[in-house]
Design a protein around this motif. Structure first.
Motif, mmCIF file in Angstrom:
data_model
loop_
_atom_site.group_PDB
_atom_site.id
_atom_site.type_symbol
_atom_site.label_atom_id
_atom_site.label_comp_id
_atom_site.label_asym_id
_atom_site.label_seq_id
_atom_site.Cartn_x
_atom_site.Cartn_y
_atom_site.Cartn_z
ATOM 1 N N PHE A 43 -2.582 1.031 -5.701
ATOM 2 C CA PHE A 43 -1.150 1.065 -5.351
ATOM 3 C C PHE A 43 -0.322 2.110 -6.097
ATOM 4 O O PHE A 43 0.423 2.856 -5.492
ATOM 5 C CB PHE A 43 -0.498 -0.315 -5.496
ATOM 6 N N LEU A 85 2.432 1.839 -8.072
ATOM 7 C CA LEU A 85 3.890 1.788 -8.021
ATOM 8 C C LEU A 85 4.394 1.904 -9.456
ATOM 9 O O LEU A 85 3.695 1.547 -10.397
ATOM 10 C CB LEU A 85 4.343 0.465 -7.404
ATOM 11 N N ALA A 136 5.867 -6.204 -10.002
ATOM 12 C CA ALA A 136 5.240 -7.401 -10.557
ATOM 13 C C ALA A 136 5.550 -8.637 -9.713
ATOM 14 O O ALA A 136 4.846 -9.642 -9.790
ATOM 15 C CB ALA A 136 5.720 -7.613 -11.989
ATOM 16 N N GLN A 137 6.598 -8.561 -8.908
ATOM 17 C CA GLN A 137 6.973 -9.732 -8.111
ATOM 18 C C GLN A 137 6.368 -9.691 -6.713
ATOM 19 O O GLN A 137 6.617 -10.577 -5.914
ATOM 20 C CB GLN A 137 8.503 -9.797 -7.988
ATOM 21 N N LEU A 138 5.596 -8.628 -6.423
ATOM 22 C CA LEU A 138 5.045 -8.472 -5.075
ATOM 23 C C LEU A 138 3.552 -8.757 -5.068
ATOM 24 O O LEU A 138 2.856 -8.548 -6.061
ATOM 25 C CB LEU A 138 5.292 -7.045 -4.569
ATOM 26 N N SER A 139 3.031 -9.219 -3.934
ATOM 27 C CA SER A 139 1.587 -9.421 -3.788
ATOM 28 C C SER A 139 0.931 -8.070 -3.554
ATOM 29 O O SER A 139 1.611 -7.072 -3.302
ATOM 30 C CB SER A 139 1.313 -10.336 -2.601
ATOM 31 N N LYS A 189 2.615 -4.738 -2.157
ATOM 32 C CA LYS A 189 2.652 -3.503 -2.947
ATOM 33 C C LYS A 189 2.137 -2.339 -2.108
ATOM 34 O O LYS A 189 2.692 -1.242 -2.123
ATOM 35 C CB LYS A 189 1.768 -3.643 -4.192
#
Ligand SMILES: Nc1ncnc2c1ncn2[C@@H]1O[C@H](COP(=O)(O)OP(=O)(O)OP(=O)(O)O)[C@@H](O)[C@H]1O
Ligand SMILES: [Mg+2]
Lengths: 831, 234
Positions: free
Chosen positions: B101, B103, B147-150, B154
């Motif tokens: 990912f 990010l 950090a709050q996304l699956s 992401k």
């Protein structure tokens, strides 16, 4: 510009996300600590100096045999300085039929410019401070004078043609210790009455003094301005030369304070360097990503630097606020010491602290940030590729340069700079090497220990270089803290010794040779330890190496004054215990060759005289020639009679001599002094107790201040070590989450982390103990002139402190890492 | 579609090799690989683990330089550019989707998408990003941090980010490698759809044969050599 806009936009986001909190806290802490210490050093330094200045009752004193021309008062006024006039001369006062010799001291309104006069309303009653001088028609007198003429407060004394009423007893004058020549008890009066006494006329031995005081800068500007235009008849005296003892104490206190400033600076440097490393390291992934998305090298560097500067400014702003608050609290705590009209330090400490933090930030963070530009964009595909480590020379050079510049501006003492900086470099290098060695050996032990220790030690070994860097940081932090503790203890002990309770507290002056036996008898019969007598012969120096003293050129201007004044010569068989031989040789005890003379260090320096030069003196119309045989240093703290010029035995035998002596007389033995004065009325007794008290006061205040600064720095230091540990916690957070995800129990993971910290802490503690012992020895002997004694407790303290501080801060940091659920941490992991 | 290096080629490899020095001596990761990819083509790079697929991708995108041969991207020889020049070439015409990912953790979903637009100096970064984040179905989640996304979410953000600049070439290195099969499928669906609509050239590294089968063409690598170059019947 694009980079700047981008930097500011994303900086806001980074601030919000807490990425930069550790570095920001380090900067805030540094600014706050440096401000507080800078403020304290300024206040206390000035307060101590001011206290020492009280000995002169002014900052400067102009003395003359003639009335001091008004132009000098005008000049002082031009420099916005305050002045007071003083006229003094010996005279005899009468109370009825009784008469006594007194030193008359007529003063004007502002006297004293520094310090306060204390009086009491009756003999031996409670004393109090006054902020005025005797009113016209009144006098304040020494209790000794009242005793001699049998008068009391309220009675009238005849002073010349004037009748003046005794309004109070003077118990203390700030300048009572200067001018030992004025042996008779003093009488303080208003200059307004001077004419009425009719005592000032041709032939009277009147001395005039102009007292000057004001802002330190103005005083030194004035001082510089008058140096060239000072006529021979005027003699300038600064507080420094008037009170060697008070100054010795004040000087040591100031050195300690600047050492403290240095130490808080170094601690800040440690904190900032640790968190700057982390700051740069954590940006690596982002930089690689930005480069893969098309950002140029210049762009990523500009962004990083812009953000560093923005961070610096925020840190400085917040730190200044904290620092200012600390200033307020500290001045409240120290109100007693630093009260009075000390010039407000203004924004100087905050500015200096802020500038220092910025320089440190740039010095430590810049090399790593610039190196970020070389982060290969390939890192987005292969996480193990790293930018090449920044050149150690660049990092070391820049950070060292930053620290050196700051040390120099804050200390301005090249000797201390060299010692401290050299020591730090050597210790840091040693810490690094030994740290790496320790780290390597630790790895070996891991097969023989439990799982927690194996994990901990394996970690230390795996992060070889990083662990060694951590040992360096902890070790340096501990070193300076231990050093501070040591120097403080030594310093306070050293002071206590110079003020030992057996120090002489009375001087006896004007003892005739024939009286010495009888004086000894008087004391012995009353159970008082009799004094040793030092002979004193008055002389004038006429020739140096056959050349007239008036025609000679001297390296220092003060020499002219010294060679022209009346000299007090003495002789001695053995070197006084309060003297130290610097050059040449002391004569043998049974020496009876041609006259030799030993000169004091400062005199040698100012006059440029040395071993082998010959001095010719005129003593009571006769000539005496003596060759310089040695140069001595005098310990003025000793309160023993000391002389600039000491001759060999026999050299002065043919000349009229009187003797002086110093001795300790306890309160309950004072009756012996009364007997002494009764039997030998020509002998003068000078009570040093009040001067001693003055010096003791300075030292007590200075040491209290030193303690305050010490504890503040200590607290800041511990906070810094905490921050340093915090900055290493990221990786551990991730690892422990992984271990727990793999099924390790919390306790095991926790013990593992603690084992790692314990190993690091112990290593740092051992190294710091070694470093601090060596540095303390150098500092004590080279800078504070105090003897150094090795203290084994230091090693225990060092290792214990290392373990305690590193483990405690590790504990708090690790606890939060371990207690967070593994999944949270793993989710927050890269990607 | 053609595989000759004509004018229509947006990306071409000319006998590129990559050697690295290791403690055991020099190691050849890629040897003498040549091909050319036309605009709008979708190409799968397949091969066993360690074959050199990611290495090839890095060289094609100018993240790294070949030890021999050269790469031409959008008509520019990457070998003749310095690092900043290659970065500019990427900024102008390349998008990425990574397996892990990548990010920026300190930026929220929208800000991550804005990043390449901001780097390209686009003034409409925010609006353009909003539009595309809506297209990947994360309208409600734009303010969330990585950090709050699956994982799937992401990767949607990453895809939005890759397409935001409307690149000529999109590189994807096992974009579904870290996702379960179902999520992987929806993600790939999204990618192919965006690819079609924006007529981007797609270079996709994958282990998944069914994914490879959905591309126009398949390059097979083995032990650093190009062993097959197959047109896939649509
Ligand atoms: N800088 C390097 N140093 C040493 N070896 C390298 C380096 N870069 C790549 N390799 C090696 O080259 C080979 C090819 O790596 P690459 O990452 O391209 O394989 P891959 O085909 O992407 O594999 P996977 O499907 O597992 O991702 C591997 O054996 C890898 O370890
Ligand atoms: Mg790969």
């Amino acid at each position: 510009m694009k980079a700047l806009a981008f930097a500011m936009r994303s900086f806001g986001r980074e601030l919000r996300s807490g990425e930069v909190v550790v570095l920001l806290s380090a900067v805030i802490l540094a600014v706050a600590a440096l401000t507080a210490v800078g403020f304290l050093t300024d206040r206390i330094g000035k307060a101590v100096e001011r206290q020492a200045n009280e000995v002169l009752a002014a900052d400067l004193r102009l003395r003359s045999q003639d009335p001091i021309p008004n132009s000098w008062r005008k000049l002082a006024a031009d420099y916005e300085l305050r002045t007071a006039d003083m006229v003094l001369f010996p005279t005899v006062v009468f109370a009825g039929d009784e008469s006594a010799l007194t030193t008359l001291l007529a003063v004007t309104e502002n006297y004293p410019l520094r310090g306060t006069v204390r009086i009491s309303d009756a003999l031996f009653s409670e004393q109090r401070e006054v902020d005025r001088i005797p009113a016209a028609g009144e006098v304040w007198v020494d209790s000794a004078l009242l005793a001699r003429v049998g008068a009391d407060v309220g009675d009238t004394l005849s002073v010349g043609e004037a009748e003046l009423r005794v309004a109070a007893v003077v118990t203390y004058r700030p300048d009572q210790s200067i001018g030992f020549a004025s042996l008779a008890p003093t009488l303080l009066m208003n200059t307004a009455d001077l004419d009425a006494t009719g005592l000032i006329g041709v032939g009277s031995r009147v001395r005039y003094a102009l007292l000057i005081a004001g802002q330190a800068e103005s005083v030194s500007a004035f001082n510089d301005a008058i140096q060239d235009q000072l006529p021979d008849s005027l003699r300038l005296r600064s507080a420094e030369e008037s009170s060697e003892r008070a100054y010795a104490a004040a000087d040591r206190a100031k050195r300690f304070l600047s050492l403290t400033a240095v130490i808080s600076l170094l601690l800040s440097a440690v904190a900032i360097s640790m968190s700057a490393r982390r700051f740069a390291h954590r940006r690596m992934d982002t930089v690689a990503l930005m480069k893969s998305l098309g950002a140029t090298q210049g762009f990523v560097v500009s962004v990083a630097i812009a953000q560093l500067i923005a961070l610096g400014f925020i840190g400085v702003a917040a730190g200044s606020v904290v620092g200012f608050a600390a200033e307020e609290v500290l001045s409240w705590i120290l109100a007693d010491i630093i009260r009075g009209d000390l010039p407000d330090p203004g924004p100087a400490p905050i500015m200096l602290a802020s500038g220092s933090a910025m320089v440190l930030l740039v010095g430590f963070a810049l090399p790593s940030l610039i190196q970020l530009r070389n982060t290969p964009p390939l890192r987005v595909l292969r996480h193990d590729v790293m930018p090449p480590a920044p050149s150690r020379i660049l990092v070391g050079g820049l950070s060292l340069a930053a620290v050196a510049v700051l040390l120099y501006t804050s200390v301005g003492d090249p000797a201390m700079l060299v010692i401290v900086l050299g020591g730090i470099i050597v210790i840091a290098a040693a810490l690094y090497l030994v740290g790496r060695g320790l780290v390597a050996t630790m790895g070996r032990f891991r097969s023989g220990v439990g799982v927690a220790w194996r994990y901990g030690l394996a970690n230390v070994a795996r992060r070889g270089r990083a662990s060694a860097v951590q040992v360096v940081a902890f070790g340096l932090g501990l070193t300076v803290l231990l050093l501070l503790t040591l120097v403080r203890t030594d310093l306070l002990d050293g002071w206590r010794q110079t003020l030992d309770q057996d120090a002489p507290n009375h001087f006896l002056i004007n003892i005739q040779r024939s009286e010495t036996e009888s004086v000894t008898d008087i004391f012995e019969s009353r159970g008082v330890m009799p004094p040793d007598y030092a002979p004193l012969v008055r002389a004038r120096m006429t020739l140096i190496n056959g050349e007239s003293v008036k025609d000679r050129e001297y390296p220092a201007e003060d020499a002219q004054w010294f060679v022209n004044r009346e000299q007090n010569l003495s002789w001695a068989e053995a070197l006084s215990s309060s003297n130290e031989l610097l050059d040449g040789e002391w004569w043998p005890p049974d020496y009876d060759g041609p006259p030799l003379v030993s000169i004091e260090e400062e005199v040698a320096l100012e006059t440029g005289l040395g071993i082998g030069d010959t001095l010719q003196f005129e003593i009571a119309g006769q000539q005496l020639e003596a060759k310089i045989a040695s140069v001595r240093r005098i310990n003025w703290d000793s309160f023993m009679p000391n002389f600039f010029l000491v001759l060999s035995p026999g050299a002065l035998d043919e000349y009229p001599a009187t003797f002086i002596a110093s001795m300790r007389v306890e309160d309950e033995q004072k009756a012996a002094l009364v007997d002494l004065v009764r039997e030998h009325p020509t002998i003068s007794v000078i009570d040093l107790d009040s001067i001693l008290q003055q010096v003791r006061g300075i030292i007590e205040k200075a040491s209290m201040a030193v303690q305050a600064v010490f504890f503040f720095t200590l607290a800041a230091g511990i906070a810094v070590l905490f921050a340093a540990v915090q900055s290493t916690i990221d990786e551990r957070r991730f690892e422990s989450a992984m271990l727990r995800a793999l099924g390790a129990r919390k306790r095991i993971v926790f013990s593992g982390v603690m084992a790692e910290f314990a190993a690091l802490g112990a290593a740092a503690g051992i190294l710091a103990s070694a470093g601090a012992s060596i540095l303390a020895a150098v500092l004590a002997t080279q800078l504070f002139d105090l003897p150094y004694t090795f203290n084994p407790l230091l090693w225990v303290a060092g290792v214990a402190a290392g373990l305690l501080v590193v483990c405690a801060s590790g504990y708090f940091a690790a606890r939060s890492a371990i207690n967070s659920a593994p999944v949270d941490v793993l989710r927050g992991a890269p990607g | 579609m053609s595989n000759d290096s004509g004018d229509s080629a947006v990306l071409a490899a000319h006998s590129i090799s990559k050697k690295v020095s290791s403690p055991e001596g020099s190691l050849t990761i890629l040897s003498d690989v040549s091909f050319s990819i036309a605009a709008g083509e979708s190409v799968a790079v397949v091969g066993p683990s360690g074959a050199g697929k990611s290495t090839l991708l890095a060289l094609l995108a100018g993240l790294d330089l070949p030890t021999a041969g050269y790469v031409v991207l959008n008509g520019v020889n990457l070998g003749e550019l310095d690092e900043d020049g290659r970065a500019r070439a990427r900024a102008e015409g390349v998008g990425f989707v990574f397996q892990s990912f990548h990010l920026v953790p300190s930026l929220n979903a929208l800000e991550n998408v804005m990043l390449p637009l901001e780097l390209a100096g686009r003034d409409d970064a925010r609006d353009a990003s909003r539009a595309i984040i809506e297209r990947v179905g994360l309208k409600e989640r734009w303010s969330h941090y990585p950090a709050q996304l699956s994982g799937g979410e992401k990767q949607r953000v990453a895809i939005a980010r890759a397409f935001a600049t409307e690149p000529a070439v999109l590189f994807a290195d096992e974009p579904t490698g870290n996702l379960d099969t179902r999520t992987g499928e929806t993600i790939m669906e999204l990618m192919f759809e965006l690819n079609r609509k924006s007529s981007t050239t797609l270079v996709l590294v994958t282990h998944d044969n069914s994914l490879a089968g959905r591309c126009d063409r398949m390059l097979s690598l083995d032990a650093g050599k190009l062993v097959a170059d197959t047109q896939v019947a649509a």
